[in-house]
Enzyme design. Structure first.
Site, PDB file in Angstrom:
ATOM      1  N   TRP A 191       0.876  -1.228   0.045  1.00  0.00           N
ATOM      2  CA  TRP A 191       0.086  -0.163   0.043  1.00  0.00           C
ATOM      3  C   TRP A 191       1.017   1.140  -0.136  1.00  0.00           C
ATOM      4  O   TRP A 191       1.781   1.314   0.881  1.00  0.00           O
ATOM      5  CB  TRP A 191      -0.954   0.092   1.320  1.00  0.00           C
ATOM      6  CG  TRP A 191      -1.792   1.334   1.309  1.00  0.00           C
ATOM      7  CD1 TRP A 191      -2.588   1.794   0.531  1.00  0.00           C
ATOM      8  CD2 TRP A 191      -1.254   2.489   2.287  1.00  0.00           C
ATOM      9  NE1 TRP A 191      -2.835   3.145   0.827  1.00  0.00           N
ATOM     10  CE2 TRP A 191      -2.059   3.617   1.993  1.00  0.00           C
ATOM     11  CE3 TRP A 191      -0.398   2.815   3.089  1.00  0.00           C
ATOM     12  CZ2 TRP A 191      -2.143   4.666   2.491  1.00  0.00           C
ATOM     13  CZ3 TRP A 191      -0.226   3.960   3.648  1.00  0.00           C
ATOM     14  CH2 TRP A 191      -0.985   4.918   3.582  1.00  0.00           C
TER      15      TRP A 191
ATOM     16  N   GLU B 166      -3.456  -3.134  -2.071  1.00  0.00           N
ATOM     17  CA  GLU B 166      -4.614  -2.666  -1.289  1.00  0.00           C
ATOM     18  C   GLU B 166      -4.826  -1.125  -2.344  1.00  0.00           C
ATOM     19  O   GLU B 166      -3.942  -0.549  -2.270  1.00  0.00           O
ATOM     20  CB  GLU B 166      -3.983  -2.308   0.088  1.00  0.00           C
ATOM     21  CG  GLU B 166      -5.088  -1.312   0.898  1.00  0.00           C
ATOM     22  CD  GLU B 166      -4.593  -1.066   2.335  1.00  0.00           C
ATOM     23  OE1 GLU B 166      -3.460  -1.478   2.570  1.00  0.00           O
ATOM     24  OE2 GLU B 166      -5.544  -1.159   3.025  1.00  0.00           O
TER      25      GLU B 166
ATOM     26  N   LYS C 297      -6.947   2.531  -2.363  1.00  0.00           N
ATOM     27  CA  LYS C 297      -7.844   3.498  -1.546  1.00  0.00           C
ATOM     28  C   LYS C 297      -8.236   4.652  -2.465  1.00  0.00           C
ATOM     29  O   LYS C 297      -7.830   4.945  -3.380  1.00  0.00           O
ATOM     30  CB  LYS C 297      -6.515   4.048  -0.704  1.00  0.00           C
ATOM     31  CG  LYS C 297      -7.203   4.936   0.383  1.00  0.00           C
ATOM     32  CD  LYS C 297      -6.024   5.084   1.371  1.00  0.00           C
ATOM     33  CE  LYS C 297      -6.439   6.050   2.490  1.00  0.00           C
ATOM     34  NZ  LYS C 297      -5.446   6.374   3.915  1.00  0.00           N
TER      35      LYS C 297
ATOM     36  N   ASP D 211      -9.713  -2.554   2.070  1.00  0.00           N
ATOM     37  CA  ASP D 211      -9.915  -2.262   3.690  1.00  0.00           C
ATOM     38  C   ASP D 211     -11.032  -1.472   3.384  1.00  0.00           C
ATOM     39  O   ASP D 211     -11.507  -0.656   2.589  1.00  0.00           O
ATOM     40  CB  ASP D 211      -8.658  -1.259   3.383  1.00  0.00           C
ATOM     41  CG  ASP D 211      -8.395  -0.638   5.066  1.00  0.00           C
ATOM     42  OD1 ASP D 211      -9.673   0.150   5.465  1.00  0.00           O
ATOM     43  OD2 ASP D 211      -7.475  -0.436   5.634  1.00  0.00           O
TER      44      ASP D 211
ATOM     45  N   HIS E  54     -11.581   2.295   2.732  1.00  0.00           N
ATOM     46  CA  HIS E  54     -11.243   2.842   1.673  1.00  0.00           C
ATOM     47  C   HIS E  54     -12.197   2.968   0.313  1.00  0.00           C
ATOM     48  O   HIS E  54     -11.413   3.068  -0.611  1.00  0.00           O
ATOM     49  CB  HIS E  54      -9.959   2.011   1.041  1.00  0.00           C
ATOM     50  CG  HIS E  54      -8.644   2.111   2.113  1.00  0.00           C
ATOM     51  ND1 HIS E  54      -7.457   1.770   1.889  1.00  0.00           N
ATOM     52  CD2 HIS E  54      -8.629   2.607   3.331  1.00  0.00           C
ATOM     53  CE1 HIS E  54      -6.850   1.981   2.755  1.00  0.00           C
ATOM     54  NE2 HIS E  54      -7.277   2.460   3.694  1.00  0.00           N
TER      55      HIS E  54
ATOM     56  N   HIS F 115      -8.528  -5.822   5.171  1.00  0.00           N
ATOM     57  CA  HIS F 115      -8.210  -4.949   6.355  1.00  0.00           C
ATOM     58  C   HIS F 115      -9.558  -4.788   6.923  1.00  0.00           C
ATOM     59  O   HIS F 115     -10.390  -3.897   6.190  1.00  0.00           O
ATOM     60  CB  HIS F 115      -7.604  -3.707   5.860  1.00  0.00           C
ATOM     61  CG  HIS F 115      -5.825  -4.016   5.924  1.00  0.00           C
ATOM     62  ND1 HIS F 115      -5.011  -2.953   5.433  1.00  0.00           N
ATOM     63  CD2 HIS F 115      -5.359  -5.159   6.159  1.00  0.00           C
ATOM     64  CE1 HIS F 115      -3.831  -3.335   5.683  1.00  0.00           C
ATOM     65  NE2 HIS F 115      -3.799  -4.761   5.794  1.00  0.00           N
TER      66      HIS F 115
ATOM     67  N   ASP G 239     -11.777   7.603   6.363  1.00  0.00           N
ATOM     68  CA  ASP G 239     -10.917   6.438   6.765  1.00  0.00           C
ATOM     69  C   ASP G 239     -10.160   6.721   8.254  1.00  0.00           C
ATOM     70  O   ASP G 239      -9.242   6.801   8.039  1.00  0.00           O
ATOM     71  CB  ASP G 239      -9.894   6.281   5.544  1.00  0.00           C
ATOM     72  CG  ASP G 239      -8.787   5.158   5.853  1.00  0.00           C
ATOM     73  OD1 ASP G 239      -9.051   4.074   6.268  1.00  0.00           O
ATOM     74  OD2 ASP G 239      -7.734   5.179   5.753  1.00  0.00           O
TER      75      ASP G 239
ATOM     76  N   ASP H  11     -10.028   4.978  10.688  1.00  0.00           N
ATOM     77  CA  ASP H  11      -9.517   3.907  11.403  1.00  0.00           C
ATOM     78  C   ASP H  11      -9.777   3.850  13.015  1.00  0.00           C
ATOM     79  O   ASP H  11      -8.844   3.540  13.991  1.00  0.00           O
ATOM     80  CB  ASP H  11      -7.909   3.658  11.194  1.00  0.00           C
ATOM     81  CG  ASP H  11      -7.463   3.435   9.723  1.00  0.00           C
ATOM     82  OD1 ASP H  11      -7.799   2.443   9.513  1.00  0.00           O
ATOM     83  OD2 ASP H  11      -6.846   4.240   9.267  1.00  0.00           O
TER      84      ASP H  11
ATOM     85  N   ASP I 130      -7.004  -3.374  10.928  1.00  0.00           N
ATOM     86  CA  ASP I 130      -5.998  -2.281  10.462  1.00  0.00           C
ATOM     87  C   ASP I 130      -6.838  -1.147  10.978  1.00  0.00           C
ATOM     88  O   ASP I 130      -7.565  -0.480  10.509  1.00  0.00           O
ATOM     89  CB  ASP I 130      -5.920  -2.149   9.300  1.00  0.00           C
ATOM     90  CG  ASP I 130      -4.863  -1.091   8.472  1.00  0.00           C
ATOM     91  OD1 ASP I 130      -4.487  -0.467   9.494  1.00  0.00           O
ATOM     92  OD2 ASP I 130      -5.183  -0.621   7.576  1.00  0.00           O
TER      93      ASP I 130
HETATM   94  C1  RNT Z   1      -3.657   3.163   4.893  1.00  0.00           C
HETATM   95  C2  RNT Z   1      -3.954   1.672   4.688  1.00  0.00           C
HETATM   96  C3  RNT Z   1      -2.579   1.074   5.234  1.00  0.00           C
HETATM   97  C4  RNT Z   1      -2.041   1.063   6.599  1.00  0.00           C
HETATM   98  C5  RNT Z   1      -1.189   0.219   7.159  1.00  0.00           C
HETATM   99  C6  RNT Z   1      -0.643   0.860   8.348  1.00  0.00           C
HETATM  100  O1  RNT Z   1      -4.964   4.024   4.471  1.00  0.00           O
HETATM  101  O2  RNT Z   1      -4.953   1.232   5.170  1.00  0.00           O
HETATM  102  O3  RNT Z   1      -3.149  -0.432   5.107  1.00  0.00           O
HETATM  103  O4  RNT Z   1      -3.144   1.670   7.636  1.00  0.00           O
HETATM  104  O5  RNT Z   1      -0.535  -0.380   6.481  1.00  0.00           O
HETATM  105 ZN    ZN Z   2      -5.445  -0.859   5.257  1.00  0.00          ZN
END
Ligand code: RNT
Ligand code: ZN
Length: 418
Positions: free
Chosen positions: A181, A222, A224, A257, A260, A284, A292, A294, A325
């Site tokens: 990523w 990955e 986004k 993820d 994303h 993720h 995003d 988290d 994640d």
């Molecule tokens: C970031 C991605 C990625 C990170 C990690 C730390 O938006 O989700 O996966 O969160 O690699």
């Molecule tokens: Zn991620």
């Protein structure tokens, strides 16, 4: 109510609770090391900013500052989570001993030896991630940079990461998911959208030319939609990542993820779409609030729906690689880790306790009225009893009994970190 009574309630709905408990125990779920230190890592100046469009917010005391502290915190987490955890490391968590520092393009398996020992002693597998952010060589782009020298550095980092992943797989005897990523993108309207994508594609091609056995090292791409400071354009968009994975099915797998995508898109619906084409995918699991962000994963509707699709699509039979994640720096980090991990386990158990064949039959016979009624009633079966039994069988604390340990650890360990 006892477990036996709860079990018979499920049996009356056509669900074998015993089978669900046994199945879940063996499913690997990756535990991300980066919740413990706000994604800082150990390889560069600890005061440097987190870049790449991701952000931790909050300043709760007790952040792990050294490998020793992070490992101690992880041990605390491992005491409190049921199931089969697997470690998930970022390259920035390399451990340099006796002045043996190496930049990211020169990292070697030996810089992860202490993590290998950590995993071996605890019987854990390990996943890996090259770290394409928070580093002076981000210009700010990495694999898609117009500067050949920048790209070279990051390609070498990617290749080094494959060699490290090979080593982890060989040492631990379990497959390693290696996720690519980058936060590459632009804050404002770009003049050239295709150039960076073509360069990104070529850079990934070069990284994946490093030898590896695809059964043991599984590179992922990955995607986004946007990041903080890269609002207008991300190089590794959904179409880019998915097309790359589709055109290179013998070399890598797509990773989704659930933070994303545009806010009304859901990854639960994308899982069966991808599994119609890819033998294997990776996830993720996180919780986006408006963006995003988290946040810690909750036992909420979409997490349950993601778990239901994993189960229904045969994802637990090796087709879906599940990783966590998220990174919350505003609350006790150990509790954040444990709460999110337990919630993913709960969602998977909940999904395993659905009479999927009967529900499918209702759909296929167009009995949508009954399908709705039955799905709603399943929500109030005595799930908590089955969950507690699962925790007991894994030798881990049941709900209502683990939080005092968080408080003890905070008092005795975290508060001393000033
Ligand atoms: C970031 C991605 C990625 C990170 C990690 C730390 O938006 O989700 O996966 O969160 O690699
Ligand atoms: Zn991620």
């Amino acid at each position: 109510m006892s477990y036996a009574e709860a079990k018979s309630k499920y049996a009356a709905c056509g669900v074998d609770a015993e089978a669900a408990l046994e199945r879940l125990k063996a499913v690997p779920v990756s535990l991300h090391c980066w919740q413990g230190d706000d994604v800082r890592g150990f390889d560069t100046d600890p005061g440097k900013p987190l870049t790449g469009g991701i952000q931790t917010t909050g300043n709760y005391p007790g952040r792990a500052r050294t490998p020793q502290e992070l490992m101690a915190d992880l041990d605390e987490v491992l005491k409190l989570i049921p199931g089969t955890p697997k470690m998930n490391l970022h390259a920035s968590y390399a451990i340099f001993e006796n002045g043996d520092w190496a930049d990211r393009d020169r990292l070697e398996p030996r810089h992860f030896q202490r993590w290998v020992d950590f995993c071996k002693q605890r019987g854990l597998g390990c996943d890996f991630n090259p770290t394409f952010f928070s580093h002076p060589k981000c210009d700010p782009l990495t694999l898609s940079s117009p500067h050949a020298e920048t790209r070279r550095f990051w390609i070498e980092h990617g290749k080094a990461s494959i060699r490290i992943s090979n080593y982890l797989a060989e040492q631990l005897g379990k497959p390693v998911v290696m996720n690519i990523w980058t936060g590459d993108g632009f804050k404002d309207i770009p003049a050239d959208r295709m150039g960076p994508r073509l360069r990104y594609r070529e850079s990934i091609d070069e990284i994946l030319s490093e030898p590896y056995d695809f059964a043991k090292v599984k590179p992922c791409i990955e995607s986004k939609v946007f990041g903080i400071g890269v609002e207008a354009y991300t190089v590794g968009s959904a179409e880019f990542a998915l097309s790359y994975a589709a055109m290179n099915r013998d070399k890598c797998i797509p990773l989704m993820d659930n933070g994303h995508y545009h806010p009304t898109e859901v990854v639960s619906d994308k899982i069966p779409a991808l599994l119609a084409f890819f033998p294997e995918i990776a996830l993720h699991v996180t919780r986006p609030i408006r963006w995003d962000s988290d946040h810690v994963v909750l036992f909420d509707d979409e997490t349950r729906e993601i778990a239901r699709e994993i189960v229904r699509c045969g994802g637990l039979e090796g087709r879906v690689n599940i990783a966590l994640d998220y990174f919350d720096a505003s609350i006790n980090r150990i509790s954040a880790w444990v709460t999110g991990y337990r919630n993913v386990q709960k969602a998977l158990l909940f999904a395993l306790l659905q009479p999927n064949a009967e529900l499918k039959q209702l759909q296929d016979s167009s009995n949508f009225t009954k399908l709705m009624a039955v799905q709603e009633e399943l929500k109030t079966l005595p799930f908590g009893e089955i969950w507690d039994e699962y925790c007991r069988r894994c030798g881990k604390p049941t709900d209502g009994t683990w939080y005092p340990e968080i408080e003890r650890y905070e008092r005795e360990v975290l508060e001393a970190r000033v």
